[in-house]
Scaffold this motif. Structure first.
Motif, mmCIF file in Angstrom:
data_model
loop_
_atom_site.group_PDB
_atom_site.id
_atom_site.type_symbol
_atom_site.label_atom_id
_atom_site.label_comp_id
_atom_site.label_asym_id
_atom_site.label_seq_id
_atom_site.Cartn_x
_atom_site.Cartn_y
_atom_site.Cartn_z
ATOM 1 N N LEU A 63 0.827 -1.211 0.000
ATOM 2 C CA LEU A 63 0.000 0.000 0.000
ATOM 3 C C LEU A 63 0.858 1.255 0.000
ATOM 4 C CD1 LEU A 63 -2.731 1.483 0.321
ATOM 5 C CD2 LEU A 63 -2.442 1.245 2.803
ATOM 6 N N SER A 64 1.850 1.294 0.887
ATOM 7 C CA SER A 64 2.691 2.486 0.977
ATOM 8 C C SER A 64 3.510 2.692 -0.297
ATOM 9 C CB SER A 64 3.621 2.392 2.193
ATOM 10 O OG SER A 64 4.365 3.572 2.351
ATOM 11 N N ALA A 65 4.049 1.617 -0.845
ATOM 12 C CA ALA A 65 4.883 1.735 -2.047
ATOM 13 C C ALA A 65 4.073 2.252 -3.230
ATOM 14 C CB ALA A 65 5.500 0.385 -2.385
ATOM 15 N N ILE A 66 2.910 1.671 -3.461
ATOM 16 C CA ILE A 66 2.106 2.047 -4.627
ATOM 17 C C ILE A 66 1.590 3.472 -4.500
ATOM 18 C CG2 ILE A 66 -0.031 1.568 -5.881
ATOM 19 C CD1 ILE A 66 0.430 -1.424 -5.143
ATOM 20 N N MET A 67 1.004 3.790 -3.359
ATOM 21 C CA MET A 67 0.404 5.114 -3.198
ATOM 22 C C MET A 67 1.467 6.208 -3.132
ATOM 23 S SD MET A 67 -2.677 4.456 -3.516
ATOM 24 C CE MET A 67 -3.131 6.194 -3.391
ATOM 25 N N THR A 68 2.593 5.938 -2.463
ATOM 26 C CA THR A 68 3.657 6.940 -2.410
ATOM 27 C C THR A 68 4.225 7.198 -3.794
ATOM 28 O OG1 THR A 68 4.239 6.228 -0.163
ATOM 29 C CG2 THR A 68 5.851 7.576 -1.346
ATOM 30 N N ALA A 69 4.369 6.154 -4.598
ATOM 31 C CA ALA A 69 4.868 6.331 -5.962
ATOM 32 C C ALA A 69 3.916 7.207 -6.779
ATOM 33 C CB ALA A 69 5.048 4.968 -6.630
ATOM 34 N N ILE A 70 2.625 6.982 -6.626
ATOM 35 C CA ILE A 70 1.643 7.776 -7.372
ATOM 36 C C ILE A 70 1.695 9.242 -6.928
ATOM 37 C CG2 ILE A 70 -0.822 8.152 -7.743
ATOM 38 C CD1 ILE A 70 -1.176 5.087 -7.511
ATOM 39 N N ILE A 71 1.685 9.453 -5.615
ATOM 40 C CA ILE A 71 1.697 10.819 -5.089
ATOM 41 C C ILE A 71 3.013 11.517 -5.437
ATOM 42 C CG2 ILE A 71 1.573 12.238 -3.000
ATOM 43 C CD1 ILE A 71 0.040 9.825 -1.711
#
Length: 443
Positions: free
Chosen positions: A364-372
C-alpha cells in the motif's frame, strides 16, 4: 463523565508523543549539513501544522467507524470532530493525531538537502489521507487486517500494538520510494561535507524521542500490569539495541560512534513498537540486540544498491519495523485465546499473520507513495535546482540560515540582509566539492 486517571494518562501520553516530532527535528536536523539544517527541521514542524488540520477535518474519521470496503472509514462521519464534542472520544482523537504527525515526519529524512519545501507541504496531507489513515483503519479501526476483517479473519489478526506496520513500515517504504524519485544528492557517497554537522543535536533528538516513546507505546495500556510491561520493554529494547549497534561498529569499523549510539536507540524503539505489550523483558533485550546489529549493517545497503536515503530512514525504520513485526511470530507471549509465537509452542499462525500484514503495508505504501510522489515531481517538481542544492536550501527555501558566521547568516525574510544574501546566492557560481570541503562547516 468525570475525568479519570486513565483519561489523564492518555492526554499526558499524547503530549509525550507530540514532543517526539520536535525531537525528530533535532535528530534529523543535526544529521544534515549546516546549510540545510533549518529546512530539515521545518519539514518536521510543518507536519504538525498540516496533519493537525487534516486530522480534525477528515483524518480521524477515516481511521474508524463503519468503513468503506474495510479499507478506510467515512471521511465525513465525524468531519471537524463536531460529533465528538461533549464526549471522551476527543481524548482518543487527540492521541491518534500525534501518531499520524510523526509518521509522515519520519519520511522527510530520506530526502534531506534536496526537496522543495512547497512540494513537501503538498505531499504531507495527501500521503496522510491516502496511506496513513487507510492503514490505521485496516489495522486498528476494524478494517481488513483486524480480527473481523477479510484478511485478518482468514490468516489471523496481526499484532501491532503501537505501530510497527502502520507507522514504521509505511514510513520506511515511503522514504525509499521518494529517495528513488528524487534521485541522489550531488556528491553522494563521495563528498565528506554530507556528514552530520551537529552530533549533539542528534543525541538530543534521540533522547527526546526515547522520552516521548513511553507515551507512544504506553498510552494505550489497558491495565497497570500491561503498562508496566510496556514501560520496561520500552526501556530495555533501545538500551540493548544501542549496545548491539555499538558492538557491530566496533567489530566492523574498529570504533563505536556517538551517531551509532543515537541511531541504535531509535532502531530499538522502532523494533519494540509493535511488540511492546506482547513480549517478555528478556525477549525485548534479544529483539533490541538483533535490531541494533541488523540496522547497523543495513545502513550500507544504500551504497551497494545505489539509492540515496539521506538520513537512513530505510535502514532504521523500515528494517527495524520489519524485524519487530516479524519477531512476534517467534517471541509473542501466549495469551488467553492465542498460543503465542513459535518459541512458545504457538505454531506458525502468528508468524503468517505478521508476514501478511507487513506485506500489505509495504504494498500500500509503495504504490500510493509512488503515485503521489511522481505526480508532484512531474508537475510542480519535488527537487530544488542543483545551484540551490549546492549553495544550501535553507537560504533558497526559507531566506534563513541556521548559524551566524561572520555576518553571513540571516534570520528570515524580515532581516535587512536577507534579500542581499538571496541575490548573492542566485548570482554566485556553484562551488566545487573541494571548495565546499575547505570552507568547513559552511558546507
Amino acid at each position: 463523565m468525570d475525568l479519570t486517571a486513565g483519561h489523564v494518562w492518555v492526554m499526558i501520553s499524547a503530549a509525550l508523543v507530540l514532543l517526539m516530532t520536535p525531537g525528530l527535528a533535532f535528530f534529523y536536523g543535526g544529521m544534515t549539513r549546516a546549510k540545510a539544517a533549518l529546512n530539515m527541521m521545518m519539514m518536521s514542524f510543518v507536519a504538525v501544522g498540516l496533519v493537525g488540520v487534516v486530522w480534525v477535518l477528515w483524518g480521524y474519521s477515516m481511521t474508524g467507524g463503519d468503513g468503506v470496503a474495510q479499507l478506510f472509514g467515512n471521511p465525513f462521519a465525524s468531519f471537524g470532530l463536531n460529533s465528538l464534542i461533549g464526549t471522551e472520544d476527543l481524548i482518543g482523537a487527540g492521541y491518534g493525531a500525534t501518531f499520524a504527525i510523526i509518521t509522515v515526519a519520519l519520511i522527510s529524512g530520506a530526502i534531506a538537502d534536496r526537496a522543495k519545501f512547497g512540494a513537501w507541504t503538498l505531499f504531507v496531507p495527501i500521503w496522510v489521507t491516502l496511506v496513513y489513515c487507510p492503514l490505521a483503519f485496516m489495522v486498528w479501526g476494524g478494517g481488513l487486517l483486524s480480527a473481523d476483517g477479510a484478511v485478518g479473519g482468514a490468516v489471523g489478526e496481526a499484532i501491532d500494538f503501537a505501530g510497527g506496520t502502520v507507522v514504521h513500515i509505511s514510513a520506511g517504504v515511503a522514504a525509499l520510494v521518494l529517495a528513488l524519485i528524487l534521485g541522489k544528492r550531488q556528491g553522494f557517497g563521495k563528498d565528506p561535507a554530507q556528514r552530520p554537522h551537529n552530533i549533539p543535536f542528534v543525541m538530543l533528538g534521540a533522547a527526546l524521542l526515547w522520552f516521548g516513546w513511553f507515551g507512544f507505546n504506553g498510552g494505550a495500556a489497558g491495565t497497570a500490569e500491561e503498562a508496566g510491561l510496556i514501560w520496561v520493554n520500552t526501556m530495555a529494547a533501545p538500551a540493548a539495541a544501542m549496545v548491539g549497534w555499538l558492538m557491530t561498529e566496533r567489530i566492523r569499523d574498529g570504533r563505536p560512534t556517538s551517531l551509532g549510539a543515537a541511531s541504535g536507540i531509535v532502531a530499538g524503539l522502532v523494533a519494540i513498537t509493535p511488540a511492546c505489550a506482547n513480549v517478555s523483558p528478556i525477549g525485548a533485550v534479544g529483539l533490541g540486540i538483533v535490531s541494533g546489529a541488523v540496522c547497523a549493517l543495513a545502513v550500507g545497503i544504500k551504497y551497494r544498491l545505489g539509492f540515496d536515503d539521506s538520513l537512513d530512514v530505510v535502514a532504521v525504520h523500515l528494517v527495524a519495523g520489519i524485524v519487530g513485526t516479524l519477531s512476534l511470530g517467534f517471541i509473542a507471549l501466549p495469551v488467553e485465546g492465542a498460543g503465542g509465537g513459535l518459541f512458545y509452542g504457538g505454531g506458525v499462525g502468528q508468524l503468517v499473520a505478521q508476514i501478511v500484514a507487513a506485506a500489505i503495508a509495504i504494498a500500500l505504501s509503495a504504490i500510493m507513495t509512488a503515485i503521489i510522489g511522481l505526480a508532484i515531481h512531474k508537475t510542480i517538481g519535488f527537487r530544488v535546482s542543483s545551484d540551490n542544492e549546492v549553495s544550501g536550501i535553507d537560504l533558497s527555501e526559507h531566506a534563513e540560515t541556521a548559524y551566524e558566521f561572520g555576518g553571513l547568516g540571516v534570520g528570515g525574510s524580515f532581516h535587512p540582509f536577507a534579500e542581499q544574501a538571496l541575490s548573492q546566492q542566485k548570482t554566485a557560481q556553484p562551488q566545487t566539492t573541494q571548495q565546499n570541503v575547505t570552507e568547513g562547516i559552511h558546507s
